[in-house]
Design an enzyme around this catalytic site. Structure first.
Site, PDB file in Angstrom:
ATOM      1  N   GLY A 121      -3.621   0.354  -7.765  1.00  7.05           N
ATOM      2  CA  GLY A 121      -1.881   0.664  -7.714  1.00  7.05           C
ATOM      3  C   GLY A 121      -1.258  -0.027  -8.839  1.00  7.05           C
ATOM      4  O   GLY A 121      -0.038  -0.555  -8.419  1.00  7.05           O
ATOM      5  N   ALA A 122      -2.012  -0.250 -10.064  1.00  9.52           N
ATOM      6  CA  ALA A 122      -1.272  -1.062 -11.056  1.00  9.52           C
ATOM      7  C   ALA A 122      -0.133  -0.414 -11.833  1.00  9.52           C
ATOM      8  O   ALA A 122       0.212  -0.692 -12.841  1.00  9.52           O
ATOM      9  CB  ALA A 122      -2.321  -1.520 -11.792  1.00  9.52           C
ATOM     10  N   ASN A 123      -0.058   0.985 -11.410  1.00  8.38           N
ATOM     11  CA  ASN A 123       1.173   1.917 -12.054  1.00  8.38           C
ATOM     12  C   ASN A 123       2.514   1.499 -11.920  1.00  8.38           C
ATOM     13  O   ASN A 123       3.448   1.801 -12.439  1.00  8.38           O
ATOM     14  CB  ASN A 123       0.819   3.372 -12.074  1.00  8.38           C
ATOM     15  N   GLY A 172       5.261  -1.500  -9.054  1.00  5.55           N
ATOM     16  CA  GLY A 172       5.404  -2.427  -7.948  1.00  5.55           C
ATOM     17  C   GLY A 172       4.627  -3.928  -8.301  1.00  5.55           C
ATOM     18  O   GLY A 172       4.490  -4.358  -9.595  1.00  5.55           O
ATOM     19  N   GLY A 198       1.514  -4.427  -8.324  1.00  6.69           N
ATOM     20  CA  GLY A 198       0.254  -4.238  -9.119  1.00  6.69           C
ATOM     21  C   GLY A 198       0.552  -4.010 -10.540  1.00  6.69           C
ATOM     22  O   GLY A 198      -0.230  -4.721 -11.347  1.00  6.69           O
ATOM     23  N   SER A 245      -0.062  -8.289   4.288  1.00  4.72           N
ATOM     24  CA  SER A 245       1.501  -8.337   4.759  1.00  4.72           C
ATOM     25  C   SER A 245       1.852  -9.256   6.069  1.00  4.72           C
ATOM     26  O   SER A 245       1.115  -9.301   6.778  1.00  4.72           O
ATOM     27  CB  SER A 245       2.020  -6.933   4.939  1.00  4.72           C
ATOM     28  N   TYR A 275       1.176   1.260  10.151  1.00  2.00           N
ATOM     29  CA  TYR A 275       1.236   0.334   9.117  1.00  2.00           C
ATOM     30  C   TYR A 275       0.845  -1.331   9.590  1.00  2.00           C
ATOM     31  O   TYR A 275       0.104  -1.592   8.668  1.00  2.00           O
ATOM     32  CB  TYR A 275       2.688   0.030   8.471  1.00  2.00           C
TER      33      TYR A 275
END
Length: 292
Positions: free
Chosen positions: A21-23, A25, A27, A137, A163
């Site tokens: 998820g480094a694209n 936020g 990440g 979280s 979640y």
């Protein structure tokens, strides 16, 4: 630890990090900080176009590889292309989505946040030389892992309960992974972190009026993504971090602040539940860890 920031990251040259998820936020922030410290960063992204933009801004020590955590075949293909990694950062996630399912039929939040990362870690664990960091979280507090209906096929679906279940599962997994690594004699560590209340685009995909409410929270209450990424970066880079550690912000109710060691609830330390989740996760994903 006193007001540790990304500027305190040791030189990471010669080390490889995989960040899911480094694209965008947290990440993206983490990938930029690791790249600035000299690490070779593999941006594991579903949206490779966005990932490429981030990688170009980091430089030649960043690369983008396709990874869809909601697709077990994609996870396997990604892992097959990795030769060695010092640190695996299980960061990507989805939050409070309407009911939908992954390619393999899992409820999307447990499927992406937990089962996808479980499978990825299982495929890569023999290639990891230092540690695995898993993002949880503070909302693990509202979660309850139902081993009889993990994928919400019988229960009435609740987006926030789903979640919370996925974030509690992240902690059960991180702690159980450390126990199994220790039992196998491995020096690899499993560490967990959470960002507090950080302003990212994670809060913009509920497809409901809640998006507008959380946008206001992001603007007036949340800390920046740069601050939210600090516990993750500390967990991933500081040599003295022990396996089984959980890191989060040091401020009021762990909502903001600088990274420090935090505690998690009693449910997250349920060894029997963790073992049951591990077994179920193996059955669902078909991924067996080498020390099992």
């Amino acid at each position: 630890m006193t007001q540790w920031t990304a500027a305190d990251i040791d030189d990471q040259q010669g080390r490889t990090f995989v960040v899911t998820g480094a694209n965008s936020g947290l990440g993206e922030v983490a990938a930029r900080a690791l790249g600035k410290a000299g690490a070779h960063v593999v941006l594991a992204c579903r949206d490779t176009e966005k990932g490429e933009r981030v990688a170009r801004s980091i430089g030649d020590n960043a690369e983008v590889r396709k990874l869809d955590l909601a697709d077990l075949a994609s996870i396997r293909e990604f892992a097959d292309g990795i030769d060695e990694v010092d640190v695996l950062v299980n960061n990507a996630g989805v939050m409070a989505l309407p009911l939908r399912r992954t390619v393999d039929g899992f409820e999307m939040q447990i499927g992406t946040n937990h089962l996808g990362h479980f499978a990825l870690t299982g495929h890569l664990i023999d290639k990891v030389t230092d540690r695995v960091v898993t993002m949880s979280s503070g909302l693990h507090q509202i979660g309850s892992v139902d081993l009889d209906d993990l994928n919400w096929t019988r229960r009435r679906y609740s987006r926030w309960a789903a979640y919370g279940q996925s974030k509690l599962a992240n902690l059960l997994f991180a702690y159980e992974l450390q126990r199994r690594l220790t039992a196998s004699g491995s020096s690899v560590k499993s560490v967990a972190s959470h960002p507090g209340y950080a302003s990212t685009n994670l809060q913009a995909h509920t497809e409901s009026i809640q998006d507008r409410v959380m946008a206001l929270g992001n603007r007036f209450l949340a800390q920046s993504a740069e601050m939210g990424a600090l516990p993750l970066l500390y967990a991933a880079t500081v040599p003295s971090v022990a396996g089984g550690t959980y890191l989060g912000p040091d401020g009021f109710m762990e909502q903001r602040g600088y990274p420090h060691v935090v505690s998690s609830n009693k449910k997250s330390h349920d060894v029997a539940k963790a073992a049951g989740l591990w077994t179920l996760s193996q059955q669902f994903t078909g991924v067996a860890f080498p020390f099992d």
